[in-house]
Design a protein around this motif. Structure first.
Motif, PDB file in Angstrom:
ATOM      1  N   ILE A  11      40.369 -41.501 -16.336  1.00  0.00           N
ATOM      2  CA  ILE A  11      38.933 -40.907 -15.024  1.00  0.00           C
ATOM      3  C   ILE A  11      39.297 -39.784 -14.017  1.00  0.00           C
ATOM      4  N   ALA A  12      40.688 -39.523 -13.616  1.00  0.00           N
ATOM      5  CA  ALA A  12      40.979 -38.563 -12.704  1.00  0.00           C
ATOM      6  C   ALA A  12      41.330 -37.408 -13.988  1.00  0.00           C
ATOM      7  N   ALA A  13      41.555 -37.502 -14.815  1.00  0.00           N
ATOM      8  CA  ALA A  13      41.875 -36.668 -15.666  1.00  0.00           C
ATOM      9  C   ALA A  13      40.887 -35.510 -15.486  1.00  0.00           C
ATOM     10  N   VAL A  14      39.496 -36.307 -16.632  1.00  0.00           N
ATOM     11  CA  VAL A  14      38.188 -36.253 -16.262  1.00  0.00           C
ATOM     12  C   VAL A  14      37.474 -35.304 -15.012  1.00  0.00           C
ATOM     13  N   THR A  15      38.056 -35.745 -13.585  1.00  0.00           N
ATOM     14  CA  THR A  15      37.685 -35.241 -13.055  1.00  0.00           C
ATOM     15  C   THR A  15      38.254 -34.170 -12.189  1.00  0.00           C
ATOM     16  N   ALA A  16      39.792 -34.183 -12.629  1.00  0.00           N
ATOM     17  CA  ALA A  16      40.438 -32.554 -12.198  1.00  0.00           C
ATOM     18  C   ALA A  16      39.835 -31.512 -13.314  1.00  0.00           C
ATOM     19  N   MET A  17      40.411 -32.369 -14.571  1.00  0.00           N
ATOM     20  CA  MET A  17      39.447 -31.211 -15.826  1.00  0.00           C
ATOM     21  C   MET A  17      38.555 -30.288 -16.101  1.00  0.00           C
ATOM     22  N   ALA A  18      37.158 -31.099 -16.027  1.00  0.00           N
ATOM     23  CA  ALA A  18      35.935 -30.628 -15.374  1.00  0.00           C
ATOM     24  C   ALA A  18      35.888 -29.444 -14.426  1.00  0.00           C
ATOM     25  N   ALA A  19      36.429 -29.461 -13.209  1.00  0.00           N
ATOM     26  CA  ALA A  19      36.870 -28.613 -12.440  1.00  0.00           C
ATOM     27  C   ALA A  19      37.065 -26.749 -12.982  1.00  0.00           C
ATOM     28  N   VAL A  20      38.772 -27.065 -13.602  1.00  0.00           N
ATOM     29  CA  VAL A  20      39.572 -26.418 -13.983  1.00  0.00           C
ATOM     30  C   VAL A  20      38.938 -26.037 -15.156  1.00  0.00           C
ATOM     31  N   ILE A  21      37.987 -26.378 -16.483  1.00  0.00           N
ATOM     32  CA  ILE A  21      37.644 -25.162 -17.254  1.00  0.00           C
ATOM     33  C   ILE A  21      36.495 -24.585 -16.164  1.00  0.00           C
ATOM     34  N   CYS A  22      35.523 -25.211 -15.712  1.00  0.00           N
ATOM     35  CA  CYS A  22      34.373 -24.549 -14.971  1.00  0.00           C
ATOM     36  C   CYS A  22      34.594 -23.247 -14.027  1.00  0.00           C
ATOM     37  N   GLU A  44      35.086 -23.020  -3.670  1.00  0.00           N
ATOM     38  CA  GLU A  44      35.796 -23.412  -2.437  1.00  0.00           C
ATOM     39  C   GLU A  44      35.285 -24.801  -2.068  1.00  0.00           C
ATOM     40  N   LYS A  45      34.245 -24.999  -2.375  1.00  0.00           N
ATOM     41  CA  LYS A  45      33.979 -26.368  -1.947  1.00  0.00           C
ATOM     42  C   LYS A  45      34.099 -27.296  -3.027  1.00  0.00           C
ATOM     43  N   THR A  46      34.835 -27.643  -4.394  1.00  0.00           N
ATOM     44  CA  THR A  46      35.064 -28.092  -5.499  1.00  0.00           C
ATOM     45  C   THR A  46      36.583 -28.278  -6.019  1.00  0.00           C
ATOM     46  N   ALA A  47      37.116 -27.571  -5.340  1.00  0.00           N
ATOM     47  CA  ALA A  47      38.290 -26.796  -4.657  1.00  0.00           C
ATOM     48  C   ALA A  47      39.157 -28.353  -4.717  1.00  0.00           C
ATOM     49  N   ILE A  48      38.400 -29.439  -3.918  1.00  0.00           N
ATOM     50  CA  ILE A  48      38.868 -30.512  -4.247  1.00  0.00           C
ATOM     51  C   ILE A  48      38.686 -31.768  -4.964  1.00  0.00           C
ATOM     52  N   LEU A  49      37.997 -31.802  -6.178  1.00  0.00           N
ATOM     53  CA  LEU A  49      38.069 -32.183  -7.323  1.00  0.00           C
ATOM     54  C   LEU A  49      39.798 -32.077  -8.071  1.00  0.00           C
ATOM     55  N   PRO A  50      39.694 -31.161  -8.298  1.00  0.00           N
ATOM     56  CA  PRO A  50      41.451 -30.546  -8.847  1.00  0.00           C
ATOM     57  C   PRO A  50      42.602 -31.330  -8.055  1.00  0.00           C
ATOM     58  N   LYS A  51      42.058 -31.577  -6.844  1.00  0.00           N
ATOM     59  CA  LYS A  51      43.377 -31.180  -5.763  1.00  0.00           C
ATOM     60  C   LYS A  51      43.663 -32.960  -5.878  1.00  0.00           C
ATOM     61  N   ILE A  52      42.766 -33.864  -5.659  1.00  0.00           N
ATOM     62  CA  ILE A  52      42.574 -35.545  -6.136  1.00  0.00           C
ATOM     63  C   ILE A  52      42.712 -35.883  -6.742  1.00  0.00           C
ATOM     64  N   GLY A  53      41.587 -35.313  -7.892  1.00  0.00           N
ATOM     65  CA  GLY A  53      41.639 -35.770  -9.964  1.00  0.00           C
ATOM     66  C   GLY A  53      42.865 -35.696 -10.358  1.00  0.00           C
ATOM     67  N   GLY A  54      44.094 -34.253  -9.480  1.00  0.00           N
ATOM     68  CA  GLY A  54      45.194 -33.902 -10.067  1.00  0.00           C
ATOM     69  C   GLY A  54      46.477 -34.542  -9.615  1.00  0.00           C
ATOM     70  N   THR A  55      46.687 -35.358  -8.134  1.00  0.00           N
ATOM     71  CA  THR A  55      46.984 -35.773  -7.679  1.00  0.00           C
ATOM     72  C   THR A  55      47.008 -37.350  -8.323  1.00  0.00           C
ATOM     73  N   LEU A  56      45.880 -37.794  -8.085  1.00  0.00           N
ATOM     74  CA  LEU A  56      45.694 -39.909  -8.959  1.00  0.00           C
ATOM     75  C   LEU A  56      46.211 -39.422 -10.454  1.00  0.00           C
ATOM     76  N   LEU A  57      46.104 -37.910 -11.041  1.00  0.00           N
ATOM     77  CA  LEU A  57      46.267 -38.249 -12.856  1.00  0.00           C
ATOM     78  C   LEU A  57      47.848 -38.145 -12.829  1.00  0.00           C
ATOM     79  N   LEU A  58      48.163 -37.972 -11.592  1.00  0.00           N
ATOM     80  CA  LEU A  58      50.187 -37.129 -11.637  1.00  0.00           C
ATOM     81  C   LEU A  58      51.028 -38.958 -11.356  1.00  0.00           C
ATOM     82  N   LEU A  59      50.288 -39.775 -10.508  1.00  0.00           N
ATOM     83  CA  LEU A  59      50.649 -40.890  -9.743  1.00  0.00           C
ATOM     84  C   LEU A  59      50.010 -42.202 -10.799  1.00  0.00           C
TER      85      LEU A  59
END
Length: 147
Positions: A11-22, A44-59
């Motif tokens: 779920i974290a990967a989908v959240t982070a990667m969707a924003a990255v690809i877009c 700027e508003k969607t920049a939180i998605l890679p941050k949250i998703g990416g951090t959760l993905l790493l953890l």
């Protein structure tokens, strides 16, 4: 427990990667100053998605390693974490800084023509986005094929 962590990891990967690809898709469609302003404010508003998703993905990725300690001996696992840290730095730090700089440049602009300084800054951001997307593709390959 392992399967639940894998679920959260996906779920974290989908959240982070969707924003990255877009990011590049959104920015490539903006042609005028007002369109770019809107696109950048959206990013700027969607920049939180890679941050949250990416951090959760790493953890969760690290949690999977602690649940299955043999993963730390696997090259694909270690490479995935290292490459992912590069992606996280780009999308959590460098890209948002570029967006802020580009917005500042556009606030100083009159009319609809994009200034050269903006174009240079956007080229740098596009280059970083390309590196991050290529790195994400490599991480996905490593995780799927586990060479």
């Amino acid at each position: 427990m392992y399967i639940y962590v894998v679920f959260i990891h996906i779920i974290a990967a989908v959240t982070a990667m969707a924003a990255v690809i877009c990011y590049p898709l959104i920015m490539s469609s903006a042609r005028t100053t007002s369109q770019v302003r809107f696109a950048l404010s959206l990013l700027e508003k969607t920049a939180i998605l890679p941050k949250i998703g990416g951090t959760l993905l790493l953890l969760t990725g690290l949690a999977l390693g602690f649940l299955e300690t043999s993963l730390f001996k696997e090259l694909w696992y270690v490479l995935s974490i290292v490459i992912f840290l590069v992606i996280l730095v780009i999308f959590a730090g460098l890209i948002p800084a570029g967006i802020k700089q580009q917005l500042r440049l556009l606030q100083q602009t009159k009319g609809e023509d994009l200034p050269e300084k903006y174009r240079q800054s956007r080229k740098r951001s596009a280059w970083l986005e390309g590196i991050a997307n290529l790195a994400a593709f490599i991480v996905i390959l490593l995780m799927v094929f586990k060479p």
